[in-house]
Design an enzyme around this catalytic site. Structure first.
Site, mmCIF file in Angstrom:
data_model
loop_
_atom_site.group_PDB
_atom_site.id
_atom_site.type_symbol
_atom_site.label_atom_id
_atom_site.label_comp_id
_atom_site.label_asym_id
_atom_site.label_seq_id
_atom_site.Cartn_x
_atom_site.Cartn_y
_atom_site.Cartn_z
ATOM 1 N N HIS A 1 0.851 -1.193 0.000
ATOM 2 C CA HIS A 1 0.000 0.000 0.000
ATOM 3 C C HIS A 1 0.886 1.242 0.000
ATOM 4 O O HIS A 1 2.122 1.140 -0.111
ATOM 5 C CB HIS A 1 -0.960 -0.007 1.193
ATOM 6 C CG HIS A 1 -0.291 -0.255 2.515
ATOM 7 N ND1 HIS A 1 0.583 0.645 3.092
ATOM 8 C CD2 HIS A 1 -0.366 -1.312 3.376
ATOM 9 C CE1 HIS A 1 0.999 0.176 4.257
ATOM 10 N NE2 HIS A 1 0.456 -1.006 4.453
ATOM 11 N N GLY B 1 1.851 3.166 2.248
ATOM 12 C CA GLY B 1 2.857 3.198 3.297
ATOM 13 C C GLY B 1 4.147 2.536 2.849
ATOM 14 O O GLY B 1 5.251 3.044 3.090
ATOM 15 N N HIS B 2 4.018 1.380 2.185
ATOM 16 C CA HIS B 2 5.201 0.708 1.654
ATOM 17 C C HIS B 2 5.879 1.567 0.592
ATOM 18 O O HIS B 2 7.111 1.624 0.515
ATOM 19 C CB HIS B 2 4.820 -0.646 1.039
ATOM 20 C CG HIS B 2 4.288 -1.637 2.015
ATOM 21 N ND1 HIS B 2 2.964 -2.023 2.022
ATOM 22 C CD2 HIS B 2 4.884 -2.320 3.017
ATOM 23 C CE1 HIS B 2 2.777 -2.914 2.985
ATOM 24 N NE2 HIS B 2 3.929 -3.104 3.604
ATOM 25 N N GLN C 1 6.639 3.466 11.113
ATOM 26 C CA GLN C 1 6.411 3.758 12.528
ATOM 27 C C GLN C 1 5.185 3.039 13.080
ATOM 28 O O GLN C 1 5.086 2.824 14.285
ATOM 29 C CB GLN C 1 6.243 5.267 12.718
ATOM 30 C CG GLN C 1 6.023 5.677 14.174
ATOM 31 C CD GLN C 1 5.666 7.137 14.310
ATOM 32 O OE1 GLN C 1 6.349 7.995 13.748
ATOM 33 N NE2 GLN C 1 4.600 7.439 15.031
ATOM 34 N N ARG D 1 -3.939 -5.171 6.634
ATOM 35 C CA ARG D 1 -5.145 -5.724 7.246
ATOM 36 C C ARG D 1 -6.390 -4.896 6.933
ATOM 37 O O ARG D 1 -7.514 -5.400 7.039
ATOM 38 C CB ARG D 1 -4.966 -5.826 8.768
ATOM 39 C CG ARG D 1 -3.862 -6.790 9.190
ATOM 40 C CD ARG D 1 -3.598 -6.713 10.675
ATOM 41 N NE ARG D 1 -2.439 -7.510 11.057
ATOM 42 C CZ ARG D 1 -2.479 -8.775 11.421
ATOM 43 N NH1 ARG D 1 -3.638 -9.395 11.467
ATOM 44 N NH2 ARG D 1 -1.384 -9.419 11.738
#
Length: 285
Positions: free
Chosen positions: A34, A36-37, A148, A187
């Site tokens: 996503h 974030g990655h 984080q 998730r």
């Protein structure tokens, strides 16, 4: 984008690139990628010459067989996203490649793994420690990038690097969020639209607790209010909500001036376990 499925093949390629003076950044993932990655990848590309991403759903860090079975997997989508980000290398081992035999090695992170995630997910950090150590040995990155959102995990990995003298700098990248504040997570794919809205209350709860602490409120009273009035009334089942000291990840009953600390939460929304945190003071040793 180079793709490797075996340890000897990826080692051989990286040895050649390293001999050419290239620095290597590693973004370890379990897939289901996503935004974030993608932020971790962009940070790696900014700071290193070659960015390697691992895609491996690590079975030994799951303490629930059902959770492992339900973990989202879409290799084609992941590879498409990585190609679009111009990642240099993707390491895609299968379970036999990573664990040709049953693992008997065990990590013990002491009191740091007795609380929060360690308490509620026994064996989880042992599995994380083993797979991260293996990836560090295989890839030999100069820098490794972690989100984080998994704050306790990053704290333990930093300790692992110090204790085992890995020549790797661990970089923590701030959590990427939806517009409603929900921390991005693989998730989240298992939540309904309504569930995603409800789950945004985890971040709102952390913000409420932070604001009340800054007013000088009593932490235990603030925690009780947050659990009962914000979470349970929204059909969110909290597992923990804690104030922790960052360097040792010990639970605190009140903030201590001069100590870096964070607020951490885990809760179930639609039977999906989610975690989040806010770092209040970032000075870490």
């Amino acid at each position: 984008m180079e793709k490797f499925e075996t340890i000897p093949a990826v080692r051989s390629y990286l040895k050649r690139e390293r001999s050419r003076g290239k620095s290597i950044g590693l973004v370890p993932t379990m897939g289901a990628l996503h935004r974030g990655h993608m932020e971790l990848i962009r940070r790696s590309k900014e700071h290193t010459d070659l960015t390697a991403v691992s895609l491996f759903v690590n079975p030994i860090q799951f303490n629930s067989p059902e959770d492992l079975e339900n973990y989202p997997r879409d290799l084609h989508r992941d590879l498409t996203l990585l190609s679009q980000e111009a990642v240099d290398l993707v390491f895609i081992p299968n379970e036999t490649e990573m664990y040709p035999e049953a693992v008997i090695t065990e990590f013990d992170f002491g009191p740091m793994e007795q609380v929060l995630e360690g308490q509620f997910r026994p064996g989880h950090f042992n599995g994380v420690g083993i797979v991260v150590s293996k990836l560090f040995h295989i890839i030999q990155p100069d820098m490794a990038f972690f989100g984080q959102k998994d704050l306790q995990q990053v704290t333990l990995i930093r300790r692992l690097v110090r204790d085992l003298s890995f020549p790797t700098t661990v970089v923590t990248v701030p959590t990427v969020r939806e517009t409603n504040g929900l921390a991005l997570s693989s998730r989240n794919l298992r939540l309904s639209e309504q569930g995603r809205d409800t789950a945004s209350l985890l971040h709102q709860t952390l913000l409420f607790c932070q604001a009340e602490l800054m007013k000088g409120g009593d932490w235990l009273f603030i925690k009780s209010q947050a659990m009962d009035r914000l979470l349970r009334t929204a059909s969110i089942e909290p597992e923990y909500l804690e104030l922790v000291e960052l360097n040792r990840f010990s639970v605190m009953s009140s903030p201590v001036s001069g100590l870096p600390h964070a607020l951490c939460i885990a809760a179930f929304v639609e039977n999906i376990r989610l975690i989040d945190n806010i770092v209040i003071s970032e000075e870490q040793n």
